[in-house]
Write a protein that holds these residues in place. Structure first.
Motif, short mmCIF file in Angstrom:
data_model
loop_
_atom_site.label_atom_id
_atom_site.label_comp_id
_atom_site.label_asym_id
_atom_site.label_seq_id
_atom_site.Cartn_x
_atom_site.Cartn_y
_atom_site.Cartn_z
N GLU A 66 -2.65 -1.80 0.70
CA GLU A 66 -3.48 -2.44 1.72
C GLU A 66 -3.72 -3.89 1.33
O GLU A 66 -4.01 -4.17 0.17
N ASP A 68 -5.59 -7.24 0.70
CA ASP A 68 -6.96 -7.52 0.30
C ASP A 68 -7.69 -8.12 1.50
O ASP A 68 -7.24 -9.10 2.09
N GLN A 69 -8.81 -7.53 1.86
CA GLN A 69 -9.54 -7.99 3.04
C GLN A 69 -10.06 -9.41 2.85
O GLN A 69 -10.06 -10.20 3.79
N ASN A 70 -10.50 -9.75 1.67
CA ASN A 70 -11.01 -11.10 1.43
C ASN A 70 -9.89 -12.12 1.58
O ASN A 70 -10.08 -13.20 2.15
N LEU A 72 -7.21 -11.71 3.40
CA LEU A 72 -6.88 -11.74 4.83
C LEU A 72 -7.85 -12.63 5.60
O LEU A 72 -7.47 -13.44 6.44
N ILE A 73 -9.12 -12.50 5.28
CA ILE A 73 -10.14 -13.31 5.95
C ILE A 73 -9.96 -14.78 5.60
O ILE A 73 -10.10 -15.66 6.46
N VAL A 93 -13.15 -8.95 11.62
CA VAL A 93 -11.70 -8.85 11.58
C VAL A 93 -11.37 -7.40 11.87
O VAL A 93 -11.77 -6.50 11.14
N ARG A 94 -10.66 -7.20 12.97
CA ARG A 94 -10.27 -5.85 13.35
C ARG A 94 -8.76 -5.81 13.46
O ARG A 94 -8.17 -6.61 14.19
N PRO A 95 -8.12 -4.91 12.76
CA PRO A 95 -6.66 -4.80 12.89
C PRO A 95 -6.30 -4.32 14.29
O PRO A 95 -7.02 -3.52 14.91
#
Length: 117
Positions: A66, A68-70, A72-73, A93-95
């Protein structure tokens, strides 16, 4: 001899339909016969060869990790800043899920909203 056999249109219709269907059935028989005696048709040879052994899979490929959400942001914030909206704030942030039609509908909605403002 000059008189017609019948003048009933319904009887004439049934006779004509019977002739048409008889001709169609005859054509279907001719087509089946041609398929049976076709010299160009390849003959199927059934060989009973043993199925090759399937090599066991050594290891299942690991699923992609997956993102990393940070990270990606941060990428999304950089993209927003690159478009000239420096003061923009990313709230969520919504996929994007779904396929085809749902994505097309979302894209059309976003385009319509951007035209309005």
């Amino acid at each position: 001899m000059g008189q017609p056999v019948t003048t009933n249109p319904l009887l004439i219709m049934f006779i004509n339909m019977a002739v048409v269907f008889a001709v169609l059935y005859g054509l279907s028989l001719i087509i089946r016969l041609i398929q049976k005696i076709d010299p160009t048709q390849k003959k199927s040879v059934v060989k009973s060869e043993p199925a090759p052994a399937v090599a066991p899979v050594a290891a299942v490929a690991a699923a992609p990790a997956e993102p990393d959400q940070n990270q990606l942001i941060a990428v999304l914030a950089a993209a927003v800043a690159a478009t000239g909206f420096g003061a923009a704030r990313i709230l969520a942030v919504r996929p994007v899920g779904g396929k085809g039609w749902a994505q097309a509908a979302r894209l059309e909605t976003v385009q319509n909203r951007s035209k309005m403002y």
